[in-house]
Design a protein around this motif. Structure first.
Motif, PDB file in Angstrom:
ATOM      1  N   HIS A 131      29.759 -12.238 -23.909  1.00 17.37           N
ATOM      2  CA  HIS A 131      30.173 -13.627 -23.733  1.00 17.37           C
ATOM      3  C   HIS A 131      29.388 -14.312 -22.619  1.00 17.37           C
ATOM      4  O   HIS A 131      29.116 -15.523 -22.675  1.00 17.37           O
ATOM      5  CB  HIS A 131      31.678 -13.653 -23.424  1.00 17.37           C
ATOM      6  N   ASP A 132      29.001 -13.543 -21.588  1.00 16.95           N
ATOM      7  CA  ASP A 132      28.317 -14.127 -20.432  1.00 16.95           C
ATOM      8  C   ASP A 132      26.903 -14.593 -20.748  1.00 16.95           C
ATOM      9  O   ASP A 132      26.282 -15.252 -19.909  1.00 16.95           O
ATOM     10  CB  ASP A 132      28.288 -13.115 -19.289  1.00 16.95           C
ATOM     11  N   VAL A 133      26.389 -14.265 -21.945  1.00 10.62           N
ATOM     12  CA  VAL A 133      25.077 -14.781 -22.344  1.00 10.62           C
ATOM     13  C   VAL A 133      25.079 -16.313 -22.350  1.00 10.62           C
ATOM     14  O   VAL A 133      24.056 -16.953 -22.064  1.00 10.62           O
ATOM     15  CB  VAL A 133      24.684 -14.235 -23.734  1.00 10.62           C
ATOM     16  N   LEU A 134      26.217 -16.908 -22.648  1.00 13.34           N
ATOM     17  CA  LEU A 134      26.321 -18.365 -22.698  1.00 13.34           C
ATOM     18  C   LEU A 134      25.988 -19.012 -21.358  1.00 13.34           C
ATOM     19  O   LEU A 134      25.586 -20.172 -21.311  1.00 13.34           O
ATOM     20  CB  LEU A 134      27.726 -18.779 -23.145  1.00 13.34           C
ATOM     21  N   HIS A 135      26.164 -18.258 -20.271  1.00 13.53           N
ATOM     22  CA  HIS A 135      25.910 -18.831 -18.952  1.00 13.53           C
ATOM     23  C   HIS A 135      24.426 -19.066 -18.698  1.00 13.53           C
ATOM     24  O   HIS A 135      24.068 -19.712 -17.705  1.00 13.53           O
ATOM     25  CB  HIS A 135      26.478 -17.904 -17.872  1.00 13.53           C
ATOM     26  N   LEU A 136      23.547 -18.584 -19.579  1.00 12.22           N
ATOM     27  CA  LEU A 136      22.119 -18.869 -19.426  1.00 12.22           C
ATOM     28  C   LEU A 136      21.830 -20.360 -19.532  1.00 12.22           C
ATOM     29  O   LEU A 136      20.904 -20.866 -18.891  1.00 12.22           O
ATOM     30  CB  LEU A 136      21.308 -18.102 -20.474  1.00 12.22           C
ATOM     31  N   ILE A 137      22.612 -21.073 -20.343  1.00 12.94           N
ATOM     32  CA  ILE A 137      22.378 -22.507 -20.512  1.00 12.94           C
ATOM     33  C   ILE A 137      23.595 -23.353 -20.140  1.00 12.94           C
ATOM     34  O   ILE A 137      23.468 -24.561 -19.959  1.00 12.94           O
ATOM     35  CB  ILE A 137      21.957 -22.839 -21.964  1.00 12.94           C
ATOM     36  N   ALA A 154      24.046 -17.100 -14.433  1.00 13.44           N
ATOM     37  CA  ALA A 154      22.748 -16.687 -14.979  1.00 13.44           C
ATOM     38  C   ALA A 154      21.929 -17.868 -15.480  1.00 13.44           C
ATOM     39  O   ALA A 154      20.927 -17.671 -16.160  1.00 13.44           O
ATOM     40  CB  ALA A 154      22.965 -15.699 -16.125  1.00 13.44           C
ATOM     41  N   TYR A 155      22.336 -19.093 -15.150  1.00 11.26           N
ATOM     42  CA  TYR A 155      21.719 -20.252 -15.798  1.00 11.26           C
ATOM     43  C   TYR A 155      20.233 -20.380 -15.461  1.00 11.26           C
ATOM     44  O   TYR A 155      19.794 -20.191 -14.343  1.00 11.26           O
ATOM     45  CB  TYR A 155      22.468 -21.536 -15.423  1.00 11.26           C
ATOM     46  N   VAL A 156      19.465 -20.661 -16.514  1.00  8.09           N
ATOM     47  CA  VAL A 156      18.045 -20.979 -16.384  1.00  8.09           C
ATOM     48  C   VAL A 156      17.717 -22.281 -17.094  1.00  8.09           C
ATOM     49  O   VAL A 156      16.705 -22.918 -16.795  1.00  8.09           O
ATOM     50  CB  VAL A 156      17.150 -19.846 -16.934  1.00  8.09           C
ATOM     51  N   GLY A 157      18.541 -22.684 -18.067  1.00 12.34           N
ATOM     52  CA  GLY A 157      18.334 -23.949 -18.741  1.00 12.34           C
ATOM     53  C   GLY A 157      17.649 -23.831 -20.090  1.00 12.34           C
ATOM     54  O   GLY A 157      16.899 -22.885 -20.362  1.00 12.34           O
ATOM     55  N   VAL A 158      17.903 -24.820 -20.942  1.00  7.08           N
ATOM     56  CA  VAL A 158      17.334 -24.846 -22.292  1.00  7.08           C
ATOM     57  C   VAL A 158      15.814 -24.939 -22.236  1.00  7.08           C
ATOM     58  O   VAL A 158      15.102 -24.270 -22.993  1.00  7.08           O
ATOM     59  CB  VAL A 158      17.925 -26.028 -23.086  1.00  7.08           C
ATOM     60  N   ILE A 159      15.299 -25.770 -21.344  1.00  6.67           N
ATOM     61  CA  ILE A 159      13.845 -25.980 -21.277  1.00  6.67           C
ATOM     62  C   ILE A 159      13.133 -24.681 -20.932  1.00  6.67           C
ATOM     63  O   ILE A 159      12.113 -24.327 -21.553  1.00  6.67           O
ATOM     64  CB  ILE A 159      13.519 -27.082 -20.262  1.00  6.67           C
ATOM     65  N   PHE A 167      13.413 -26.639 -29.837  1.00  8.10           N
ATOM     66  CA  PHE A 167      14.433 -27.538 -29.288  1.00  8.10           C
ATOM     67  C   PHE A 167      15.469 -27.911 -30.352  1.00  8.10           C
ATOM     68  O   PHE A 167      16.658 -28.075 -30.041  1.00  8.10           O
ATOM     69  CB  PHE A 167      13.781 -28.795 -28.708  1.00  8.10           C
ATOM     70  N   VAL A 168      15.041 -28.046 -31.598  1.00  6.18           N
ATOM     71  CA  VAL A 168      16.003 -28.320 -32.676  1.00  6.18           C
ATOM     72  C   VAL A 168      16.974 -27.156 -32.829  1.00  6.18           C
ATOM     73  O   VAL A 168      18.189 -27.349 -32.969  1.00  6.18           O
ATOM     74  CB  VAL A 168      15.259 -28.597 -34.003  1.00  6.18           C
ATOM     75  N   VAL A 169      16.446 -25.932 -32.792  1.00  8.42           N
ATOM     76  CA  VAL A 169      17.318 -24.756 -32.890  1.00  8.42           C
ATOM     77  C   VAL A 169      18.305 -24.728 -31.730  1.00  8.42           C
ATOM     78  O   VAL A 169      19.498 -24.435 -31.906  1.00  8.42           O
ATOM     79  CB  VAL A 169      16.472 -23.462 -32.917  1.00  8.42           C
ATOM     80  N   ALA A 170      17.831 -25.052 -30.525  1.00  8.99           N
ATOM     81  CA  ALA A 170      18.731 -25.098 -29.370  1.00  8.99           C
ATOM     82  C   ALA A 170      19.821 -26.144 -29.575  1.00  8.99           C
ATOM     83  O   ALA A 170      21.000 -25.907 -29.277  1.00  8.99           O
ATOM     84  CB  ALA A 170      17.941 -25.397 -28.096  1.00  8.99           C
TER      85      ALA A 170
END
Length: 779
Positions: free
Chosen positions: A292-298, A325-330, A421-424
């Motif tokens: 679940h914590d994978v979501l914290h990447l974005i 763990a956030y790094v952002g979509v970009i 970016f569309v997939v994101a």
């Protein structure tokens, strides 16, 4: 444009981003730290103060007091080796996490005490950002890609959430360490690059968190194995392998030798401490996070945030610092693009391997269960591999930025970036629609707000790609006409993505920190306690962090308390207390590194040298104790016969007396925190009992002759003292520290000799080339 100006502007951007994320806290005061937490407990309690962040307690309970104690000892001309205020004394330099010999701490000694910790934190940010910038330039990335990588790493969730902790202090050297390793492999300046690697590795060890050094070292090994393997001719490479591998081994040995003054005594102490306890694989304080914590990447606030006005929730409660763990979509999109479009570059594949291995160690419990069977591996929090994983993603994102900036005219680059970016965007839409769960209204609102920056990042990314597509469509002129290249379009596109990513990272990290206009100022109640107890040890009636001065803040106030929170608290403290009282020395909710005994009898208090006991107001004191005074909202009881050192007569058969025989208190004087001096006088042989933590490094003399120390009650010292008047002196100086200094000196001398010889050889080659009319030597 001057050749150095773009790099100067790039470094200034990295430093400005660090300043922007810390600015909101520093506006309120230049002393960083959650001082507001002290207003909630014990004798530092103050009404009307609202806590900003509940999960930064270690900063004020451990690192700021240790920093203040080390600063004070250094400014008194003493090495910060021993903490005399925690329990019956604890190591200061060799508990690792105080890190008094780290580079940020050394810089902190140059400023007034109230700014020392702030300077150390800011220095950690600067080391981190500049290191990744240098790494990116070593990888031959342009300025925009280097700035994105450096900013993305220094402001990433795992780094910022642990900024001020030793974990980030170690990880701040990651960029420098990887850069030095790559230079060693290239082998153009062997002596210089080996020396650089050794010094950086030593600084990483001195930063104070051995588990993080293990994790960083593993990530570097993964990188180098892939990087060197791809130099093999069978895989299309043409570079040597054995010589750079040998140079790396030499550099690593030299770096570890430089760190031996900390490592040798530190490892010896850690081997006897609660650090030896194996961790569970998952859960609070475990080794991995949940999927679940994978979501914290974005989505950094998907499960709430720990500061005022928010809350923290989720399927499994963990500290925010563990799962941030956030790094952002970009960053993720550009990292994917680099992995696909630059997959033939050895550096790309090597960093991709680091990212994959890091993700597996963080989110795959079965593998960690296997690792846990290896010696010492069961004590490593493998989820801290988020640090190297973030570094790899940031560097890959910098490579992706370079692809976009330099190859934006390539339709495959634009289409691939746009499709990513569309997939994101589709993933965010799906998560919004079916993945938010059923939460109370307040928590649902927090989760909904967590999508804002992810949507903004995705929209800006799509906007940049669409703009590039439009520009290149307009560039299609009739056949035979000169084609427009739009040379600046890539730079503007990269600048837009960089600005958006930086804004997201600053917005996510800025609320984490708080500060104060002043420093650790004792309240009137804390001052009263210090005057009442002097150099006596203070225990607590009930085990509670809400009595006395919160451990280890008492360190900064000069009051010695028996309860302690320390990463290297000896396990024998717990077994000794339980054997004496039959009770555990902590509550079920205490951290494993917390020793918090409930002192209920004067006999138990005297056994551990406790002179005073604090009780809640109106509560009877320990059996055999005498009421002394009221301190704030608490009652202080005196323990008759309780002292740091006592003299007890030997038995008629010349044996040690019983452990609980009441002795005569002996005054103790201190030339410095790491020494004791006592004068004994008795017509008969005595036993000198020293309520001092029995750890390797203490040595005793009697009248300048060696005195044998024996263990008392499992965790303290005692010694036979002959009749007459004698002067007993104890000093703390571990043998491992001396050996470590010798090894570090030998390593430093070897590196300096190698640098000198390398410089002479190079100068000779240049002179020979000039004399013979040959071409210039390529550096």
């Amino acid at each position: 444009m001057r050749p150095w100006l773009p790099d100067l502007l790039g470094v200034l951007w990295v430093l400005a981003a660090a300043g922007a994320v810390m600015g909101p806290a520093l506006v309120h005061g230049l002393s960083l730290g959650p001082f507001d937490l002290l207003s909630q407990v014990g004798l530092t309690k103050q009404p009307g103060i609202v806590v900003h962040n509940q999960q930064t307690g270690d900063l004020i309970r451990l690192f700021i007091p240790w920093s203040a104690l080390a600063w004070t000892q250094v400014h008194h001309g003493q090495l910060p080796l021993w903490d005399p205020y925690s329990a019956l004394g604890m190591p200061l330099a060799f508990n690792w996490e105080s890190a008094p010999f780290s580079l940020p701490a050394l810089l902190g000694y140059l400023v007034p005490l109230r700014y020392a910790y702030t300077v150390a934190v800011l220095a950690t940010l600067v080391i981190s950002g500049t290191g990744v910038y240098v790494l990116s330039r070593v990888l031959r990335l342009g300025v925009l890609g280097s700035v994105l990588a450096a900013t993305g790493y220094e402001l990433s969730g795992q780094f910022m959430a642990n900024l001020g902790w030793p974990l980030s202090s170690v990880m701040s050297w990651a960029g420098w360490l990887f850069a030095a390793a790559i230079l060693v492999v290239r082998g153009r300046h062997r002596a210089r690059d080996v020396a650089l690697f050794a010094v950086v590795l030593a600084f990483a060890v001195y930063a104070g968190y051995p588990e993080a050094v293990i994790i960083l070292g593993l990530a570097l090994v993964v990188f180098l194995v892939v990087y060197l393997a791809l130099r093999a001719p069978r895989l299309g490479g043409s570079g040597p392998i054995l010589r750079p591998a040998g140079d790396l081994v030499i550099a690593a040995v030299a770096g570890l030798a430089l760190a031996m003054p900390l490592a040798l005594p530190g490892l010896q102490i850690a081997s006897q401490s609660v650090r030896n306890a194996a961790l569970p694989v998952t859960g609070v304080g475990g080794q991995t996070l949940i999927s679940h914590d994978v979501l914290h990447l974005i989505l950094p606030g998907y499960d709430g945030l720990p500061w005022q006005g928010s809350t923290y929730f989720g399927p499994v409660f963990t500290n925010y610092m563990e799962s941030a763990a956030y790094v952002g979509v970009i960053t993720l999109v550009l990292a994917v693009m680099a992995s696909v479009l630059r997959r033939r570059r050895p550096e790309t594949l090597a960093f991709a391997a680091v990212a994959v291995v890091g993700a597996v160690l963080v989110f795959v419990p079965p593998l960690v269960s296997v690792l846990g069977r290896l010696p010492s591996a069961g004590r490593v929090r493998w989820y801290e591999s988020l640090g190297p994983m973030t570094l790899a993603l940031a560097v890959l994102a910098g490579m992706g930025m370079e692809v976009l900036v330099r190859m934006h005219g390539n339709r495959a680059v634009r289409y691939g970036t746009g499709a990513s970016f569309v997939v994101a965007g589709l993933a965010l839409a799906a998560l919004w629609t079916i993945g938010r769960g059923h939460l109370p209204a307040s928590e649902a609102a927090i989760r909904a707000r967590s999508f804002i920056w992810a949507v903004v990042d995705t929209a800006v990314g799509l906007g940049v790609v669409v703009t590039l597509a439009v520009l290149h469509r307009r560039a299609r002129l009739p056949r035979g006409s000169p084609r427009r290249s739009w040379p600046a379009a890539g730079r503007w596109a990269g600048g837009a993505l960089l600005a958006c990513e930086t804004a997201f990272l600053v917005a996510a990290g800025a609320p984490l920190f708080s500060s104060s206009p002043g420093f650790l100022t004792p309240t009137p109640a804390a001052v009263t306690l210090r005057r009442a107890v002097g150099s006596g040890v203070v225990g607590f009636g009930p085990c509670s962090p809400y009595l006395g001065i919160n451990y280890d803040v008492n360190v900064a106030f000069g009051v010695q308390e028996l309860p302690v929170y320390d990463p290297v608290i000896p396990q024998k403290y717990f077994s000794s207390w339980e054997s004496v009282t039959g009770e555990q020395a902590k509550t079920p909710f205490d951290h494993s590194s917390v020793f918090c005994p409930s002192v209920t009898t004067a006999t138990a208090a005297r056994r551990f040298g406790v002179s005073y006991v604090l009780e809640p107001r109106g509560t009877p004191g320990p059996t055999g104790a005498v009421f002394d005074t009221r301190v704030g909202d608490e009652d202080l009881y005196r323990i008759p016969g309780g002292a740091l050192a006592t003299l007890t007569p030997m038995t008629a058969t010349n044996r040690f007396p019983g452990s609980d025989v009441v002795g005569r208190p002996i005054p103790v004087t201190h030339h410095d925190p790491a020494s004791w001096k006592m004068v004994t006088s008795s017509p008969t042989p005595q036993v000198l009992r020293l309520h001092l933590t029995d750890l390797p490094g203490w040595h005793a003399t009697i009248d300048n002759q060696s005195l044998a120390l024996r263990r008392f009650s499992g965790i303290m010292f005692q010694a036979r003292i002959p009749a007459g008047r004698h002067t007993v002196v104890l000093t703390y100086w571990p043998t491992g520290f001396t050996v470590g200094i010798v090894l570090a000196g030998c390593s430093a001398a070897g590196l300096l000799i190698a640098l000198f010889v390398g410089h002479r050889r190079r100068a000779r080659r240049v002179a020979t080339s000039s004399t013979s009319g040959g071409g210039p030597i390529v550096p």
